[in-house]
Design a protein around this motif. Structure first.
Motif, short mmCIF file in Angstrom:
data_model
loop_
_atom_site.label_atom_id
_atom_site.label_comp_id
_atom_site.label_asym_id
_atom_site.label_seq_id
_atom_site.Cartn_x
_atom_site.Cartn_y
_atom_site.Cartn_z
N MET B 1 0.83 -1.20 0.00
CA MET B 1 0.00 0.00 0.00
C MET B 1 0.86 1.25 0.00
O MET B 1 0.70 2.15 -0.80
CB MET B 1 -0.90 0.00 1.25
N THR B 2 1.89 1.24 0.87
CA THR B 2 2.72 2.44 0.97
C THR B 2 3.55 2.67 -0.28
O THR B 2 3.98 3.78 -0.54
CB THR B 2 3.66 2.36 2.19
N SER B 3 3.75 1.61 -1.04
CA SER B 3 4.62 1.79 -2.21
C SER B 3 3.87 2.48 -3.35
O SER B 3 4.49 2.98 -4.28
CB SER B 3 5.14 0.42 -2.68
N GLU B 4 2.51 2.58 -3.28
CA GLU B 4 1.76 3.21 -4.36
C GLU B 4 1.99 4.72 -4.38
O GLU B 4 2.04 5.36 -3.33
CB GLU B 4 0.27 2.93 -4.20
N THR B 5 2.10 5.27 -5.56
CA THR B 5 2.31 6.72 -5.67
C THR B 5 0.97 7.41 -5.81
O THR B 5 0.21 7.11 -6.73
CB THR B 5 3.18 7.05 -6.89
N ALA B 6 0.66 8.33 -4.88
CA ALA B 6 -0.62 9.04 -4.95
C ALA B 6 -0.51 10.22 -5.92
O ALA B 6 -1.37 10.42 -6.77
CB ALA B 6 -1.02 9.52 -3.57
N GLN B 37 3.70 9.54 -1.61
CA GLN B 37 3.29 8.15 -1.49
C GLN B 37 1.90 8.09 -0.84
O GLN B 37 1.55 8.97 -0.06
CB GLN B 37 4.28 7.38 -0.60
N ALA B 38 1.15 7.06 -1.17
CA ALA B 38 -0.18 6.89 -0.57
C ALA B 38 -0.05 6.80 0.94
O ALA B 38 0.87 6.17 1.45
CB ALA B 38 -0.85 5.64 -1.13
N GLY B 39 -0.96 7.48 1.64
CA GLY B 39 -0.96 7.43 3.10
C GLY B 39 -0.14 8.52 3.76
O GLY B 39 -0.20 8.70 4.98
N ARG B 189 -5.51 11.01 8.23
CA ARG B 189 -4.25 10.31 8.02
C ARG B 189 -4.32 8.91 8.64
O ARG B 189 -3.89 7.94 8.05
CB ARG B 189 -3.11 11.11 8.63
N ASP B 190 -4.94 8.88 9.82
CA ASP B 190 -5.06 7.58 10.49
C ASP B 190 -5.92 6.61 9.68
O ASP B 190 -5.75 5.41 9.75
CB ASP B 190 -5.67 7.76 11.89
N THR B 194 -4.43 9.96 1.83
CA THR B 194 -3.29 10.80 1.49
C THR B 194 -3.74 12.25 1.50
O THR B 194 -4.79 12.58 0.97
CB THR B 194 -2.78 10.45 0.08
N VAL B 195 -2.94 13.12 2.15
CA VAL B 195 -3.31 14.53 2.17
C VAL B 195 -2.17 15.36 1.60
O VAL B 195 -1.01 15.18 1.95
CB VAL B 195 -3.61 15.00 3.62
N PHE B 196 -2.53 16.24 0.69
CA PHE B 196 -1.56 17.17 0.11
C PHE B 196 -2.06 18.57 0.46
O PHE B 196 -3.10 19.00 -0.02
CB PHE B 196 -1.51 16.95 -1.40
#
Lengths: 309, 286, 295
Positions: B1-6, B37-39, B189-190, B194-196
């Motif tokens: 999951m964390t490896s996905e690019t948002a 990254q996602a998340g 976030r929890d 993903t927040v930008f």
């Protein structure tokens, strides 16, 4: 966490999405208290109804004239409302969305820009349609009341004078032709069609103009040119035979190519005079209006599609 | 999951050209690249007019890049589909004043193809999340700045997107409102969203962000993990409670005896004014 | 640059669409004209129609409303007997709405009837001036109505009004014009029988049109609904005026239902003759009828 929507298609002109935007625009306008105008219209209709016209030439002419006056006043106000409203609303709503940044939030959703434009114009037109319908209803009630009243009056007068049955029938036919007929409803529909075209023009203008005032003024100007261009074309055609200059002739030709010919909508005046509206006329005008609305909306999209905010 | 690019922005350049004075272009964004990254919670910081908003608009397809590319979860930002998974809160948003809170969320939900019971539940849920259940049927014209910002946040989340883009989410909001928004971001976030966000209020960014990018005059000047960027490696902080002046004196002498170390300062730590304000107003409320 | 390119493309697209729509619009226009829903383009070489075009430009599609409001204002002028203003106002109204018969009709009525009579009775003017004004306004009313007929050829109401105005004895009549107007009104096929009879009455008063009038009268007399008192009497008079007229007894039988009716109708016809219908031989006929009755 995958959104449930990622699989639904975001193709253009999804009817449901367009409807959402249209209904929203409609609500927005309603809550801007647009319908208050209708009470003004009601007052005008009632005032026109009680307005007594000078009696002259014996009763055979006044009856018809009275109804014509009532109709022309009301139709005029309806047209005035429809045109002013459609231009002002269309010219205001788009820049307002940009200025308030509400457009950002809409376009940040999966909403194609074409859907947004179509929804906006559809919402404005829906409101014009509903308003015209309400005005038409009121008008029809008053007119039929007035027509019946007149019919009783005139016919009893004629009978008292010992008119022949044929004369009475002719009189009756003339009065009924001036009352609330289907032609009359057709003319109200023609008002709607005309305001749809000018609304689409205002939409197109507002996609590239940066000032609301500019859009409004230019839209009115195009409305006037639309009425004038056919006359001008005829005029210059007539004078061209007498040898007028090529420049003006070319210019009027160009004008008549670019701008819609609103003179065709003068059928409204003819209907007020009691000439029956043909089905054929309604179909042709509807087709032509549809052509214009689609054309101008598509051109608006052409400008709007890569517009930056 | 964390490896996905948002979010991926590559060499983004944006020139603004006025149509009437077409010769001289203004370069708002100059070769910005970033990857989220996602998340993650990513904060873009910089002074006003440094290109933060333009970067976000390019990511949302509201402006077209002069060169470079933007994508959201691998989808090009210029395509409508890229916006399925994103929610956006613009700077100082004014929503339709004639709509109530619930109607606003319903409108945006419908635009995202939500409907029926699903939509109604979502509206109720979101109003609860942003603490506006009481203002549900009030028109937005009567909302305060903080409430508008929160309804804006709810609106951005209506279709349950995986990415939220927030432009100055706390600008112009009072500290309590600002705290609420900050807490909300933490909650999100929890949940793995993903927040930008971008802001010029550095302290807030510091509190919520994992990653930070500093943008200045259209260029990315510094970027990385927040902890890496702000740690001062050669300093150590000691905070004590009920230390007597004698003990302090002893410490001072101890440090002086050590050749490599220098005592920089001693004294009472101060709370921030913001923290003080929040504590006091919190007590008053109770 | 991109902006300009867009605008230029936009105009190109509009022109392209224009070439498609123009013939279409022309076809619709022809259809509407055929159905009388659109008026023929006016003959724009005349000065008057250029004036109409410019007011059309100024007001676009809102001419009818403006005309309605002017009409109300003109009514105020009528109440105030301000005839100069009224005339001016009606000029504006018909320039705005040249295809509404009502305005032509009302305008002319105000001028030829109200303004004319009011001027003749205006004590502020010396007698000869009053008479001159009276005549002027009648002529103005006639001219106004004639313009209306020119703008709306085939409108039987306007033609009928014109026939009446020219055929009224107190309005400096021109019976030939009156007869022509009534004839046109009748020939539209929409007018009532009244117009046909009025045509006959006017024709009977034209110099040297006795024969024509007689033929028309005989044709009208065939239909029962036309056998109103005036027509019967007038036909009787014309028959009597014939050079080789049939004997009076035969003519009475032809034109009237009974001797008593004939006597009553002819007496009324003679005494109520404000419109100067021919009465040659009526006295003789009355005497004859009385003598027959007394027998």
């Amino acid at each position: 966490m995958t959104s449930q929507n990622s699989k639904t298609s975001n193709r253009w002109l999804q009817p449901r999405r367009v409807t959402v935007i249209a209904m929203h625009t409609f609500t927005q306008l309603v809550r801007m208290k647009v319908f208050y105008f209708l009470s003004v219209f009601a007052l005008i209709v009632i005032a026109a109804n009680f307005l007594d016209l000078p009696q002259f030439n014996g009763p055979e002419a006044i009856g018809v004239g009275e109804l014509q006056m009532l109709k022309s006043t009301c139709m005029g106000v309806m047209k005035l409302f429809a045109v002013v409203f459609v231009i002002a609303a269309t010219a205001l709503l788009l820049p307002k969305d940009v200025e308030d940044r509400t457009l950002y939030t809409i376009l940040a959703k999966p909403v194609p820009r074409l859907d947004y434009l179509v929804g906006k114009i559809a919402g404005v037109l829906l409101l014009v349609f509903v308003s015209l319908l309400l005005m038409d209803l009121l008008m029809t009630v008053v007119l039929s009341f007035r027509t019946n009243h007149l019919l009783v009056d005139q016919l009893s007068w004629a009978e008292a004078r010992g008119w022949t049955q044929e004369a009475i029938d002719s009189e009756r036919r003339d009065i009924i032709a001036q009352g609330p007929t289907w032609s009359f409803q057709g003319a109200v529909f023609a008002i709607f069609l005309q305001s749809a075209i000018i609304g689409a023009v205002a939409l197109l203008l507002s996609t590239f103009s940066t000032s609301t005032l500019f859009t409004i003024i230019l839209s009115f100007l195009i409305y006037l040119i639309g009425h004038f261009q056919a006359d001008a074309a005829d005029y210059y055609k007539a004078t061209a035979e007498a040898g007028s200059n090529a420049f003006t002739t070319t210019m009027t030709k160009l004008l008549s190519l670019i701008f819609p010919n609103f003179q065709l909508f003068n059928v409204i005046d003819a209907v007020i005079e009691g000439i029956p509206m043909t089905m054929n006329a309604i179909i042709s005008l509807t087709g032509l209006s549809l052509f214009y609305v689609v054309l101008y909306t598509m051109l608006s999209w052409f400008v709007f599609s890569d517009k930056e905010f | 999951m964390t490896s996905e690019t948002a979010v991926e922005i590559r060499d983004l350049v944006k020139d603004f050209r006025s149509p009437l004075r077409g010769v001289k272009a203004f370069r708002a964004v100059d070769g910005v690249s970033l990857r989220i990254q996602a998340g993650e919670v990513y904060g873009l910081i910089g002074p006003n007019g440094s290109g933060k908003s333009t970067t976000m608009k390019a990511l949302l397809g509201l402006v077209a890049p002069s060169s470079g590319t933007c994508s959201i979860f691998g989808k090009d930002s210029l395509k409508v589909d890229s916006r399925n998974d994103v929610g956006f809160l613009p700077e100082n948003p004014y929503f339709y004043k004639h709509l109530t809170g619930a109607e606003t969320l319903r409108f945006y939900g419908k635009l995202c193809n939500l409907r029926g019971k699903l939509l109604e539940n979502r509206v109720t849920e979101l109003l609860e999340l942003v603490d506006l259940t009481n203002a549900r049927d009030r028109r937005l014209g009567g909302y305060s700045k903080g409430m508008l910002q929160r309804i804006g946040l709810a609106q951005a989340m209506v279709q349950d997107p995986r990415l939220l883009i927030l432009d100055e989410p706390t600008a112009g909001v009072d500290p309590i409102g600002s705290r609420q928004i900050r807490d909300l971001i933490m909650t999100l976030r929890d949940r793995g969203i993903t927040v930008f966000l971008c802001s010029h209020l550095l302290e807030q960014v510091q509190e919520v962000c994992d990653h930070v990018g500093i943008i200045f005059q259209g260029k990315m000047v510094k970027e990385g993990r927040l902890d890496d960027l702000i740690a001062i490696e050669d300093q150590t902080e000691v905070v004590m409670k009920n230390a007597s002046p004698e003990l302090m004196e002893k410490i001072r002498t101890l440090v002086e005896q050590e050749e490599s170390a220098t005592l920089l300062r001693m004294g009472k730590p101060r709370t921030t004014l913001e923290r003080l304000f929040l504590r006091e107003t919190q007590i008053d409320k109770k | 640059m991109k902006f300009y390119r867009k605008i230029i493309t936009l105009f190109a697209l509009l022109l392209l669409a224009g070439t498609v729509k123009k013939p279409w619009e022309a076809a619709i226009g022809a259809d509407l004209r055929h159905d009388k829903l659109l008026s023929e383009p006016l003959n724009l070489t005349t000065r008057e129609s250029i004036g109409q075009t410019s007011s059309a430009v100024a007001l676009g599609g809102l001419r009818s409303v403006v005309a309605s409001f002017w009409n109300i204002r003109a009514y105020t002028s009528f109440e105030e007997s301000n005839w100069v203003k009224l005339e001016d106002q009606y000029e504006t109204i018909v320039a705005l709405q040249p295809h509404t018969a009502y305005y032509w009709d009302t305008g002319s009525w105000h001028l030829a009837y109200n303004a004319a009579v009011s001027s003749r009775e205006n004590e502020n003017f010396p007698a000869p001036r009053r008479e001159a004004l009276h005549r002027t306004y009648i002529n103005k009313g006639k001219a106004f109505l004639e313009r209306g007929v020119k703008n709306m050829p085939g409108n039987w109401i306007l033609l009928s009004s014109l026939g009446r105005l020219h055929g009224t004895a107190s309005k400096y009549p021109d019976y030939e014009k009156s007869a022509a107007a009534y004839q046109q009104a009748w020939e539209t096929g929409k007018a009532r029988n009244f117009e046909a009879r009025a045509w006959f009455y006017s024709l009977a008063r034209c110099e040297g049109k006795d024969r024509e009038a007689l033929h028309l009268g005989r044709a009208l007399f065939i239909a029962d609904k036309n056998r109103v008192d005036t027509l019967c009497c007038l036909l009787f008079v014309l028959e009597m005026r014939q050079k080789n007229a049939r004997p009076i007894e035969e003519l009475v039988k032809l034109c009237f239902t009974s001797h008593a009716d004939a006597l009553r109708m002819l007496e009324v016809y003679k005494t109520n003759n404000a419109e100067n219908l021919p009465i040659t031989g009526v006295d003789h006929a009355i005497e004859w009828l009385k003598s027959v009755q007394n027998k």
